[in-house]
Design a protein around this motif. Structure first.
Motif, PDB file in Angstrom:
ATOM      1  N   UNK A  80       0.749  -1.053   0.091  1.00 25.79           N
ATOM      2  CA  UNK A  80       0.095   0.262   0.212  1.00 25.79           C
ATOM      3  C   UNK A  80       0.822   1.213  -0.138  1.00 25.79           C
ATOM      4  N   UNK A  81       2.156   1.216   0.893  1.00 22.34           N
ATOM      5  CA  UNK A  81       2.791   2.432   0.996  1.00 22.34           C
ATOM      6  C   UNK A  81       3.635   2.779  -0.433  1.00 22.34           C
ATOM      7  N   UNK A  82       3.923   1.559  -1.175  1.00 22.39           N
ATOM      8  CA  UNK A  82       4.723   1.445  -2.514  1.00 22.39           C
ATOM      9  C   UNK A  82       3.710   2.071  -3.614  1.00 22.39           C
ATOM     10  N   UNK A  83       2.518   1.575  -3.658  1.00 20.04           N
ATOM     11  CA  UNK A  83       1.665   1.532  -4.627  1.00 20.04           C
ATOM     12  C   UNK A  83       1.632   3.122  -5.665  1.00 20.04           C
ATOM     13  N   UNK A  84       1.819   4.132  -4.894  1.00 18.51           N
ATOM     14  CA  UNK A  84       1.942   5.499  -6.010  1.00 18.51           C
ATOM     15  C   UNK A  84       3.374   5.620  -6.210  1.00 18.51           C
ATOM     16  N   UNK A  85       4.285   4.596  -6.007  1.00 19.70           N
ATOM     17  CA  UNK A  85       5.871   4.881  -6.463  1.00 19.70           C
ATOM     18  C   UNK A  85       6.297   6.010  -5.637  1.00 19.70           C
ATOM     19  N   UNK A  86       6.342   6.169  -4.386  1.00 20.27           N
ATOM     20  CA  UNK A  86       6.833   7.314  -3.786  1.00 20.27           C
ATOM     21  C   UNK A  86       8.268   7.458  -3.800  1.00 20.27           C
ATOM     22  N   UNK A  87       8.892   8.688  -3.687  1.00 17.69           N
ATOM     23  CA  UNK A  87      10.327   8.761  -3.808  1.00 17.69           C
ATOM     24  C   UNK A  87      11.081   8.576  -2.462  1.00 17.69           C
ATOM     25  N   UNK A  88      10.296   8.050  -1.445  1.00 15.16           N
ATOM     26  CA  UNK A  88      10.776   7.707  -0.230  1.00 15.16           C
ATOM     27  C   UNK A  88       9.866   6.864   0.630  1.00 15.16           C
ATOM     28  N   UNK A  89      10.485   5.880   1.261  1.00 13.95           N
ATOM     29  CA  UNK A  89       9.544   5.049   1.825  1.00 13.95           C
ATOM     30  C   UNK A  89      10.091   5.096   3.233  1.00 13.95           C
ATOM     31  N   UNK A  90       9.237   5.273   4.194  1.00 12.81           N
ATOM     32  CA  UNK A  90       9.415   5.265   5.623  1.00 12.81           C
ATOM     33  C   UNK A  90       8.903   4.314   6.500  1.00 12.81           C
ATOM     34  N   UNK A  91       9.855   3.523   7.233  1.00 15.64           N
ATOM     35  CA  UNK A  91       9.407   2.238   7.986  1.00 15.64           C
ATOM     36  C   UNK A  91       9.541   2.338   9.364  1.00 15.64           C
ATOM     37  N   UNK A  92       8.495   2.618  10.427  1.00 12.29           N
ATOM     38  CA  UNK A  92       8.754   2.554  11.738  1.00 12.29           C
ATOM     39  C   UNK A  92       8.760   1.283  12.278  1.00 12.29           C
ATOM     40  N   UNK A  93       9.513   0.522  12.585  1.00  9.64           N
ATOM     41  CA  UNK A  93       9.583  -0.731  13.070  1.00  9.64           C
ATOM     42  C   UNK A  93       8.605  -1.450  12.542  1.00  9.64           C
ATOM     43  N   UNK A  94       8.575  -1.843  11.322  1.00 15.22           N
ATOM     44  CA  UNK A  94       7.495  -2.501  10.676  1.00 15.22           C
ATOM     45  C   UNK A  94       7.433  -4.173  11.179  1.00 15.22           C
ATOM     46  N   UNK A  95       8.513  -4.583  11.443  1.00 11.55           N
ATOM     47  CA  UNK A  95       8.732  -5.829  11.822  1.00 11.55           C
ATOM     48  C   UNK A  95       8.607  -6.278  13.071  1.00 11.55           C
ATOM     49  N   UNK A  96       8.366  -5.432  14.215  1.00 11.35           N
ATOM     50  CA  UNK A  96       8.666  -5.644  15.504  1.00 11.35           C
ATOM     51  C   UNK A  96       7.615  -6.360  16.143  1.00 11.35           C
ATOM     52  N   UNK A  97       6.569  -6.508  15.524  1.00 13.44           N
ATOM     53  CA  UNK A  97       5.209  -7.287  15.996  1.00 13.44           C
ATOM     54  C   UNK A  97       5.095  -8.691  15.475  1.00 13.44           C
ATOM     55  N   UNK A  98       6.408  -9.096  14.597  1.00 18.69           N
ATOM     56  CA  UNK A  98       6.101 -10.370  14.270  1.00 18.69           C
ATOM     57  C   UNK A  98       6.837 -11.455  14.891  1.00 18.69           C
ATOM     58  N   UNK A  99       6.958 -12.577  14.674  1.00 13.36           N
ATOM     59  CA  UNK A  99       7.794 -13.406  15.563  1.00 13.36           C
ATOM     60  C   UNK A  99       8.999 -13.749  14.793  1.00 13.36           C
ATOM     61  N   UNK A 100       9.940 -14.261  15.425  1.00 14.18           N
ATOM     62  CA  UNK A 100      11.530 -14.244  14.842  1.00 14.18           C
ATOM     63  C   UNK A 100      11.430 -14.683  13.482  1.00 14.18           C
ATOM     64  N   UNK A 101      10.908 -15.927  13.155  1.00 12.53           N
ATOM     65  CA  UNK A 101      11.239 -16.478  11.914  1.00 12.53           C
ATOM     66  C   UNK A 101      10.630 -15.680  10.756  1.00 12.53           C
ATOM     67  N   UNK A 102       9.385 -15.140  10.966  1.00 16.96           N
ATOM     68  CA  UNK A 102       8.737 -14.304   9.866  1.00 16.96           C
ATOM     69  C   UNK A 102       9.310 -13.176   9.927  1.00 16.96           C
ATOM     70  N   UNK A 103       9.975 -12.351  10.994  1.00 15.92           N
ATOM     71  CA  UNK A 103      10.699 -11.311  10.931  1.00 15.92           C
ATOM     72  C   UNK A 103      12.165 -11.484   9.884  1.00 15.92           C
ATOM     73  N   UNK A 104      12.805 -12.590  10.221  1.00 17.33           N
ATOM     74  CA  UNK A 104      13.934 -12.641   9.631  1.00 17.33           C
ATOM     75  C   UNK A 104      13.690 -12.796   7.864  1.00 17.33           C
TER      76      UNK A 104
END
Ligand SMILES: Nc1ncnc2c1ncn2[C@@H]1O[C@H](COP(=O)(O)OP(=O)(O)OP(=O)(O)O)[C@@H](O)[C@H]1O
Ligand SMILES: [Mg+2]
Length: 356
Positions: free
Chosen positions: A152-176
């Motif tokens: 969804x964030x990438x859809x409009x082809x932005x020049x800048x992608x900002x990710x604030x701890x996008x993986x921290x709610x996931x378990x270790x395997x999925x995160x890796x």
């Protein structure tokens, strides 16, 4: 064929942020090159999210300026800045399908129906969820939801992608797994990306450059290797990887005194100080049979961590415990067991020296 996103350069000049009398960011100067993936890394409360929100325009800086390409974005509202953002919690629209979630930003920029359809299926393919287009967020796993948020964030082809701890709610395997997926996707699209994390392993694994923050200031900016091998401060040395610290007194030139021994240093010493802190990584200490090394000690503990054994060695003639990582083969050769006397060597080119 995937449409190439145009990455743009971001320049942050003298950015400061006060909340009442509290200064959350002191004076941040940073340039992020087109196509780079930069991680903001630091302990909780150091100002990572605040800086990201200022870049997005969701928070107004108290002083300083921001440029995206040649565009002064310092005072622009979020809608007039060119970025996509993903937060820690998925924040997908629960009443919309995966398809509609991804299409959301495209409708608001007035893209036509046929084009939206093509762009959405391209993104679904990119994140490997083409078979899930008609599902609702609640019918997806956490990792799948974060992938949709990314699309969804990438859809409009932005020049800048900002990710604030996008993986921290996931378990270790999925995160890796998602780490390398995001990394590959980012390189493929060439989108300039900032990833906020307090997980040093994540930062070292993903970033082109790491920005280490502490108490509202940038402590160091560098490639993962630079940050790990040439930490500029004791804070960086301690925050990234494991590190032993040894208090010592500087002597003339490049020499320091530890207990009643003198050590020669190779790396630069800080400006004149009464005392300095030596630092050495656990993997840089060499263990050897009794009689061979410079220091004598006793094995206090051994933890088997798979590829290596983390041992704790108590030195005999200075009051000091060192953590030493040793590979299983050397441990066998040295017949390493808890309680055994052992010698060790601190290679001078592996010793860092910081102001105390
Ligand atoms: N709206 C606000 N009002 C007052 N203080 C704030 C506000 N937002 C953030 N702060 C403070 O600014 C400091 C930096 O917060 P920030 O959220 O940027 O930290 P962070 O590095 O993202 O931490 P974490 O890893 O916990 O997410 C913290 O001390 C926080 O309490
Ligand atoms: Mg934060």
């Amino acid at each position: 064929m995937t449409q190439q996103t145009q990455g743009s350069r971001l320049e942050i000049q003298g950015v400061q942020k006060n909340f009442g009398d509290f200064t959350a960011l002191k004076s941040i100067d940073l340039t992020i090159e087109p196509g780079e993936l930069v991680c903001f890394l630091g302990p909780s409360g150091c100002g990572k999210t605040t800086l990201l929100r200022i870049i997005a325009g969701l928070e107004q800086q108290s002083a300083g300026q921001l440029f995206q390409g040649s565009d002064d974005i310092s005072l622009k509202p979020p809608k007039d800045r060119d970025f996509g953002i993903v937060f820690q919690s998925y924040a997908l629209f629960p009443n919309m399908t995966v398809c509609d979630n991804i299409a959301y930003g495209l409708r608001s920029i007035g893209m036509g129906k046929t084009q939206i359809k093509a762009r959405v299926s391209e993104l679904l393919e990119l994140i490997g969820l083409s078979d899930h287009a008609k599902k609702y967020p609640a019918q997806l796993s956490g990792g799948q939801q974060q992938r949709v948020a990314l699309a969804r964030a990438l859809a409009p082809s932005p020049g800048l992608l900002l990710l604030d701890e996008p993986l921290s709610a996931l378990d270790a395997k999925v995160r890796h797994h998602l780490r390398s997926e995001i990394r590959n996707l980012q390189k493929k699209l060439g989108v300039t990306t900032i990833l906020v994390t307090h997980d040093q392993e994540e930062a070292l694994a993903m970033a082109d450059r790491v920005v280490v923050m502490n108490n509202g200031v940038i402590e160091q900016v560098g490639t993962p290797l630079e940050i790990y091998q040439q930490p500029k401060s004791a804070f960086v040395a301690e925050f990234i990887g494991a590190m032993n610290f040894i208090d010592s007194a500087p002597l003339n030139g490049q020499r320091v005194k530890v207990g009643n021994r003198e050590l020669e240093l190779v790396r630069p010493m800080p400006e004149v100080q009464d005392s300095v802190r030596l630092a050495i990584r656990p993997e840089d200490v060499h263990l050897m049979p009794v009689g061979d090394g410079d220091w004598e000690g006793r094995v206090e503990a051994m933890d088997y961590l798979g590829a290596f054994i983390r041992t704790q060695i108590r030195l005999s003639d200075v009051e000091l415990d060192l953590v030493v990582d040793v590979d299983p083969r050397s441990a066998r050769q040295l017949d390493l067991v808890v309680g055994r006397s052992i010698c060790l060597h601190l290679p001078s080119d592996a010793l860092h020296c910081f102001a105390a």
